[in-house]
Design an enzyme around this catalytic site. Structure first.
Site, PDB file in Angstrom:
ATOM      1  N   LYS A  21       0.825  -1.214   0.000  1.00  0.00           N
ATOM      2  CA  LYS A  21       0.000   0.000   0.000  1.00  0.00           C
ATOM      3  C   LYS A  21       0.861   1.267   0.000  1.00  0.00           C
ATOM      4  CE  LYS A  21      -4.272  -1.923   1.828  1.00  0.00           C
ATOM      5  NZ  LYS A  21      -3.939  -3.362   1.928  1.00  0.00           N
TER       6      LYS A  21
HETATM    7  C1  LIG Z   1      -4.540  -4.417   1.268  1.00  0.00           C
HETATM    8  C2  LIG Z   1      -3.848  -5.704   1.200  1.00  0.00           C
HETATM    9  C3  LIG Z   1      -4.250  -6.728   0.314  1.00  0.00           C
HETATM   10  C4  LIG Z   1      -5.471  -6.620  -0.557  1.00  0.00           C
HETATM   11  O1  LIG Z   1      -5.359  -5.640  -1.570  1.00  0.00           O
HETATM   12  P1  LIG Z   1      -6.636  -5.132  -2.359  1.00  0.00           P
HETATM   13  O2  LIG Z   1      -6.168  -4.009  -3.173  1.00  0.00           O
HETATM   14  O3  LIG Z   1      -7.633  -4.706  -1.311  1.00  0.00           O
HETATM   15  O4  LIG Z   1      -7.161  -6.274  -3.160  1.00  0.00           O
HETATM   16  C5  LIG Z   1      -3.489  -7.890   0.272  1.00  0.00           C
HETATM   17  N1  LIG Z   1      -2.401  -8.067   1.053  1.00  0.00           N
HETATM   18  C6  LIG Z   1      -1.980  -7.106   1.917  1.00  0.00           C
HETATM   19  C7  LIG Z   1      -0.790  -7.377   2.758  1.00  0.00           C
HETATM   20  C8  LIG Z   1      -2.680  -5.895   2.031  1.00  0.00           C
HETATM   21  O5  LIG Z   1      -2.265  -4.955   2.883  1.00  0.00           O
END
Ligand SMILES: *Cc1c(COP(=O)(O)O)cnc(C)c1O
Length: 480
Positions: free
Chosen positions: A118
């Protein structure tokens, strides 16, 4: 490039990028998408391959974003990308790739400040917000809810940005000790951590209640950084381009001529894989998009059956960042799947879901064509699969992967024979964030990068509050 809502009727005029940047949801309740996807030619990709080798990730990020952004001068957009993707923030190179056994590669997206992918989008968003707020002479109060990764990525991206204050709600005692330490150790007057009595849904309900007060929202310039924000999606398109280029360049150097790759993406709210879909629509040579879910497998169910059935609540799992009951970005894909029919999309995600809790596209020609036309295949991974995959990858390759990444590796292996090319798995977090599951799988703690040593011992900046919207408003109002 202009942006339209997934629920808009034809011929509604689109909005420029910076107008949709600061608000997530379109007024009609839909999500923003570009009016059309720009297309990549073989020449463009060849040029970017050289650019990546000579100037690095930020230069390619500028090239990709420039296709989507008309209302920021090139020099400014370039500087924004350079600040967001500096090697001091993400290491050098930004997004390295690593081969595992059996034609699977990892795209290492978790080298940023909070050790989750993220950061890749949030760091850019922080720069874009600061730029646009200064240009408009405005301030922004970000109100968010997190179950772990979003909150820390947002706080590390927004701290110290002129004109921005963050109020982040998290469920008391529910995040991993490491995640709590990451957020609560931030000592910044413009970052406010509020630990709410309750679960994640209570936090989200509080955000909705406060955001739903239009007068309050306007008076305090409330905004969000949740995963439906288009700025986050478009930032993620870049790493698909870059990891494609890195893997094909490496294979080419080894004498393997690869024209197409497939991607495997651990999926919760469909944000990450939505960016992969956009990259594929632009013409990046991708065969399959392998969607991996955990036990909360609403999306796997859709791609297998054509039925999208929202659950009443999410099950708690050992890949907690994918614990969702509905996928907030999924509407973007359905809009494309239905030939960009905003009226039909509005019907499905509005009255149909509201009244019956599911919709069924199983008999439609669009769904029948989803694999061929859009490349989607899917699978589910369980707690036992996760542990077995973490062990197997550690044994075969000496690499420790986090539980979410393990879900994608597991499903990638299951679907190996159904897809073409090497499979690039998007690594979404470092194992240090989810050490309990690593200990369960391997019997030892994951390695801890130097930047995170001792963070649990730092003073905690957090206020416990009950789930009370009026109290939350007062806290926002009274914040200096
Ligand atoms: C947010 C997140 C996801 C999922 O991502 P999306 O964009 O919501 O599909 C998967 N793994 C981790 C570690 C995350 O922080």
């Amino acid at each position: 490039m202009r942006y339209v809502s997934t629920r808009s009727t034809p011929n509604v005029p689109g909005l420029p990028f910076c107008d949709i940047l600061l608000d997530g949801l379109a007024p009609d309740g839909g999500l923003y998408l570009p009016e059309h996807y720009p297309s990549l030619t073989a020449e463009t990709l060849a040029h970017w391959r050289t650019l990546l080798a000579t100037e690095g990730y930020a230069a390619v990020a500028f090239e990709v974003l420039d296709l989507f952004v008309d209302d920021i001068p090139d020099a400014d957009l370039r500087a924004i990308c350079e600040r967001a993707y500096a090697s001091e923030v993400f290491g050098d190179p930004v997004v390295p790739v690593q081969p595992l056994s059996d034609g699977v590669w990892l795209a290492k997206l978790s080298e940023g400040p909070t050790a989750a992918f993220k950061d890749m989008a949030m760091q850019l968003l922080g720069q874009l917000f600061e730029y646009e707020l200064a240009r408009r002479d405005e301030t922004l109060t970000i109100l968010g809810a997190t179950s772990g990764d979003t909150g820390s990525a947002a706080e590390y991206a927004m701290r110290g940005r002129r004109g921005i204050t963050v109020f982040m709600l998290s469920p008391q005692g529910r995040m991993s000790p490491f995640q709590q330490a990451q957020m609560f150790s931030l000592d910044d007057p413009h970052i406010v951590n509020l630990a709410v009595e309750g679960v994640f849904d209570d936090c989200q309900d509080l955000v909705k209640a406060v955001m739903g007060d239009a007068a309050f929202k306007a008076a305090h310039n409330l905004g969000a950084v949740n995963s439906i924000n288009w700025g986050r999606v478009v930032a993620q398109v870049v790493y698909y381009v870059v990891s494609y280029l890195r893997v094909t360049t490496a294979l080419d150097a080894a004498g393997e001529d690869v024209t197409r790759v497939s991607f495997a993406v651990p999926t919760g709210n469909f944000g990450n894989i939505c960016a992969a879909h956009v990259a594929r629509e632009m013409g990046l040579p991708i065969d399959a998009l392998i969607l991996a879910t955990n036990e909360n497998n609403v999306l796997d169910e859709f791609f297998r059956t054509g039925v999208y059935r929202v659950r009443s609540g999410a099950e708690e799992t050992s890949s907690p960042s994918m614990d969702i009951s509905k996928a907030s970005n999924f509407e973007r894909f359905v809009y494309d799947l239905l030939g960009r029919d905003g009226v039909r999309t509005a019907e499905l995600f509005g009255p149909v879901l509201r009244e019956q809790g599911f919709f069924d596209l199983s008999g439609t020609p669009e769904f029948a064509d989803a694999r061929r036309r859009y490349g989607f295949v899917s699978g589910t991974s369980t707690h036992a699969d996760r542990l077995a995959t973490i062990r197997a990858v550690e044994t075969a390759d000496g690499v420790v992967i986090d539980p979410h990444t393990a879900d994608a590796v597991k499903v990638a292996h299951d679907l190996r024979d159904a897809v073409a090319g090497p499979i690039i798995v998007t690594e979404t977090a470092l194992p240090v964030k989810f050490s309990a599951t690593i200990v369960e799988a391997l019997g030892r703690e994951p390695e801890r990068p130097a930047a995170f040593v001792g963070i649990e011992d730092l003073p905690r900046q957090v206020t416990d509050i009950p789930a009370d919207a009026e109290l939350l408003k007062r806290i926002i109002e009274e914040h200096p």
